[in-house]
Design a protein around this motif. Sequence first.
Motif, PDB file in Angstrom:
ATOM      1  N   CYS A 405       0.864  -1.179   0.000  1.00 52.98           N
ATOM      2  CA  CYS A 405       0.000   0.000   0.000  1.00 52.98           C
ATOM      3  C   CYS A 405       0.901   1.229   0.000  1.00 52.98           C
ATOM      4  O   CYS A 405       1.878   1.299   0.765  1.00 52.98           O
ATOM      5  N   LEU A 406       0.561   2.143  -0.870  1.00 54.00           N
ATOM      6  CA  LEU A 406       1.360   3.376  -1.002  1.00 54.00           C
ATOM      7  C   LEU A 406       0.483   4.524  -0.529  1.00 54.00           C
ATOM      8  O   LEU A 406      -0.520   4.855  -1.164  1.00 54.00           O
ATOM      9  N   THR A 407       0.818   5.073   0.630  1.00 53.84           N
ATOM     10  CA  THR A 407      -0.023   6.121   1.207  1.00 53.84           C
ATOM     11  C   THR A 407       0.569   7.507   0.963  1.00 53.84           C
ATOM     12  O   THR A 407       1.744   7.742   1.231  1.00 53.84           O
ATOM     13  N   VAL A 408      -0.299   8.378   0.447  1.00 53.45           N
ATOM     14  CA  VAL A 408       0.118   9.758   0.191  1.00 53.45           C
ATOM     15  C   VAL A 408      -0.553  10.624   1.261  1.00 53.45           C
ATOM     16  O   VAL A 408      -1.779  10.629   1.373  1.00 53.45           O
ATOM     17  N   ASP A 409       0.237  11.283   2.100  1.00 47.35           N
ATOM     18  CA  ASP A 409      -0.349  12.089   3.170  1.00 47.35           C
ATOM     19  C   ASP A 409       0.022  13.580   2.989  1.00 47.35           C
ATOM     20  O   ASP A 409       0.722  13.920   2.032  1.00 47.35           O
ATOM     21  N   PHE A 410      -0.436  14.419   3.923  1.00 48.82           N
ATOM     22  CA  PHE A 410      -0.203  15.859   3.739  1.00 48.82           C
ATOM     23  C   PHE A 410       1.279  16.213   3.754  1.00 48.82           C
ATOM     24  O   PHE A 410       1.719  17.124   3.063  1.00 48.82           O
ATOM     25  N   GLU A 411       2.051  15.441   4.521  1.00 47.13           N
ATOM     26  CA  GLU A 411       3.487  15.689   4.562  1.00 47.13           C
ATOM     27  C   GLU A 411       4.140  15.459   3.197  1.00 47.13           C
ATOM     28  O   GLU A 411       5.160  16.068   2.873  1.00 47.13           O
ATOM     29  N   SER A 412       3.510  14.558   2.419  1.00 46.10           N
ATOM     30  CA  SER A 412       4.068  14.239   1.085  1.00 46.10           C
ATOM     31  C   SER A 412       4.214  15.491   0.232  1.00 46.10           C
ATOM     32  O   SER A 412       5.116  15.586  -0.601  1.00 46.10           O
ATOM     33  N   LEU A 413       3.294  16.462   0.471  1.00 40.34           N
ATOM     34  CA  LEU A 413       3.345  17.701  -0.310  1.00 40.34           C
ATOM     35  C   LEU A 413       4.620  18.474  -0.003  1.00 40.34           C
ATOM     36  O   LEU A 413       5.176  19.143  -0.861  1.00 40.34           O
ATOM     37  N   GLU A 414       5.079  18.307   1.243  1.00 44.41           N
ATOM     38  CA  GLU A 414       6.295  19.035   1.669  1.00 44.41           C
ATOM     39  C   GLU A 414       7.558  18.241   1.370  1.00 44.41           C
ATOM     40  O   GLU A 414       8.465  18.727   0.721  1.00 44.41           O
ATOM     41  N   ASP A 415       7.569  16.983   1.880  1.00 46.09           N
ATOM     42  CA  ASP A 415       8.854  16.246   1.810  1.00 46.09           C
ATOM     43  C   ASP A 415       9.013  15.411   0.535  1.00 46.09           C
ATOM     44  O   ASP A 415      10.011  14.718   0.361  1.00 46.09           O
ATOM     45  N   LYS A 416       7.991  15.467  -0.356  1.00 49.68           N
ATOM     46  CA  LYS A 416       8.046  14.720  -1.630  1.00 49.68           C
ATOM     47  C   LYS A 416       8.405  13.244  -1.384  1.00 49.68           C
ATOM     48  O   LYS A 416       9.247  12.648  -2.050  1.00 49.68           O
ATOM     49  N   ALA A 417       7.729  12.695  -0.363  1.00 44.92           N
ATOM     50  CA  ALA A 417       7.958  11.279  -0.035  1.00 44.92           C
ATOM     51  C   ALA A 417       6.611  10.650   0.325  1.00 44.92           C
ATOM     52  O   ALA A 417       5.640  11.361   0.641  1.00 44.92           O
ATOM     53  N   VAL A 418       6.503   9.328   0.227  1.00 46.37           N
ATOM     54  CA  VAL A 418       5.254   8.625   0.566  1.00 46.37           C
ATOM     55  C   VAL A 418       5.593   7.448   1.481  1.00 46.37           C
ATOM     56  O   VAL A 418       6.765   7.105   1.663  1.00 46.37           O
ATOM     57  N   THR A 419       4.534   6.809   2.008  1.00 45.79           N
ATOM     58  CA  THR A 419       4.776   5.662   2.878  1.00 45.79           C
ATOM     59  C   THR A 419       4.439   4.371   2.146  1.00 45.79           C
ATOM     60  O   THR A 419       3.362   4.270   1.554  1.00 45.79           O
ATOM     61  N   LEU A 420       5.343   3.395   2.185  1.00 51.26           N
ATOM     62  CA  LEU A 420       5.041   2.070   1.628  1.00 51.26           C
ATOM     63  C   LEU A 420       4.767   1.131   2.798  1.00 51.26           C
ATOM     64  O   LEU A 420       5.559   1.047   3.732  1.00 51.26           O
ATOM     65  N   ARG A 421       3.631   0.442   2.746  1.00 56.21           N
ATOM     66  CA  ARG A 421       3.284  -0.499   3.819  1.00 56.21           C
ATOM     67  C   ARG A 421       3.341  -1.927   3.265  1.00 56.21           C
ATOM     68  O   ARG A 421       2.752  -2.225   2.230  1.00 56.21           O
ATOM     69  N   HIS A 422       4.044  -2.774   3.967  1.00 59.84           N
ATOM     70  CA  HIS A 422       4.251  -4.170   3.578  1.00 59.84           C
ATOM     71  C   HIS A 422       3.052  -4.996   4.069  1.00 59.84           C
ATOM     72  O   HIS A 422       2.729  -4.953   5.259  1.00 59.84           O
ATOM     73  N   ARG A 423       2.407  -5.732   3.166  1.00 65.92           N
ATOM     74  CA  ARG A 423       1.207  -6.500   3.532  1.00 65.92           C
ATOM     75  C   ARG A 423       1.452  -7.488   4.677  1.00 65.92           C
ATOM     76  O   ARG A 423       0.633  -7.568   5.605  1.00 65.92           O
ATOM     77  N   ASP A 424       2.586  -8.189   4.632  1.00 67.24           N
ATOM     78  CA  ASP A 424       2.775  -9.278   5.581  1.00 67.24           C
ATOM     79  C   ASP A 424       3.311  -8.807   6.937  1.00 67.24           C
ATOM     80  O   ASP A 424       2.840  -9.257   7.977  1.00 67.24           O
TER      81      ASP A 424
END
Length: 448
Positions: A405-424
């Motif tokens: 899962c690739l989550t785009v949050d409000f911080e992404s607008l600033e730090d140009k980074a996203v969160t990757l979540r591992h299913r297992d």
Amino acid sequence: MKEIKKLEDLQTLVSLCKRRGFVFQSSEIYGGLNSCWDYGPLGSQLKLNVKLKWWKSMTKRLDVVGLDASILMHPTVWKASGHIDEFTDPLVDCKSCKARFREDKAPQNDKGERLCPQCASSELTETRNFNLMFKTFMGPVEDKGGEVFLRPETAQGIFVNFENVQGSMRKKIPFGIAQIGKSFRNEITPGNFIFRTREFEQMEMQFFVSPGTDEQWFEKWRELRWQFHLSLGLNAENLKWHKHEGNELAHYAKQAFDVIYKFPFGWEELEGVHNRGDYDLKQHQKFSSKKLEYFDEAQKEKYVPYVVETAVGADRLILAVLCDAYREEVTQTEKGEDVRVVMGFHPDLAPNQVAVLPLSKKEPLLELSQNILAGLPDLLNVDFDVTGSIGKRYRRQDEIGTPICLTVDFESLEDKAVTLRHRDTMEQKRVPISELSQAIANMLLTFN
Ligand code: ATP
């Protein structure tokens, strides 16, 4: 502490498949059609992924080529193959409750008498042989002259094309022909969801070898097929070999082993590996009066090749993949029991490898998320979901087996980074947008 529960009853899987768009009952709004199923959006992608994995495993070999033969064939094919005379199952009726079923699969009592699976009566009619081929008519007149059959296996399309393929592709023996396609059998007792249906898809490969090398090739293909099932992520503990002995051997087979799988309803056949000798080509040679011999330049001799066959049902393999992937992770929390349902698909099989989840539907987050989606490699199948709480969206993706899962949050607008979540592991990792392709590729490698 987390407790892991595997699939115990098929019904749990059937409901998940319906709820999440994997498999629906055919013609459901009309009450359904017995033993016919439709693959939904996620099921059809899963099926395609399974077939592609099989197709690649076969045709990436230089000694195996592909074929796509027609379902309807000349009726004499089925005379030659033995299907008209031999492709029967023993049919009996129960005198007491009138149920009709397959005698050889019915339960037995202590005296070895067969019992009706529905009412357990041993009062059964005489066994009749019932031919499993579906018949239809070609052309406008429904008479014997126009009678044709829906193929009950894909193999015969390969045998009758042996010469065409060998000649056009300049193939030297040993070589194989692989094919994926629909087959039809008027099964007396279909059932267990997509395990036994009347319309199904087969993935078959016939490998043509010189007489005397067949047993060696038979062992080699047994090993290759075993490895293939492991490469799909199937648990080795759920797989076993079953050897056909005595009258279990089909009329054409010299040697036969099945890969059997531990389904929730017991150990059952998944794939057959058969040494068919020269039975098929010799039969077609006899009935067509065309020579189907091969001139072996190395050995300076002519012979009718022997055939080693591997035959697996796509639908049955998908059922094994679904059963194997299912797990419930049960954790005790202050609020009670928490159950996370996960379909732990191998990433090559998962309908989607990635789900892009913007934390909010609002701009500019939505636009950034859409840009990220558009920038992901074409090779990935990607889901995009903006509805509901992020926790619920993660759980939905777990239940449909999305590895990342690739989550785009409000911080992404600033730090140009996203969160990757591992299913297992459910671990989360912050990754710069500019490095996403590589980070996703690396994470996908961490799944089995
Ligand atoms: P069974 O004994 O279960 O009827 P079989 O031995 O007749 O099967 P094969 O003719 O060897 O099966 O077919 C090869 C493969 O095709 C099987 O291993 C199975 O995966 C698949 N297959 C056969 N019949 C069906 C069916 N009715 N529905 C779904 N898959 C099937």
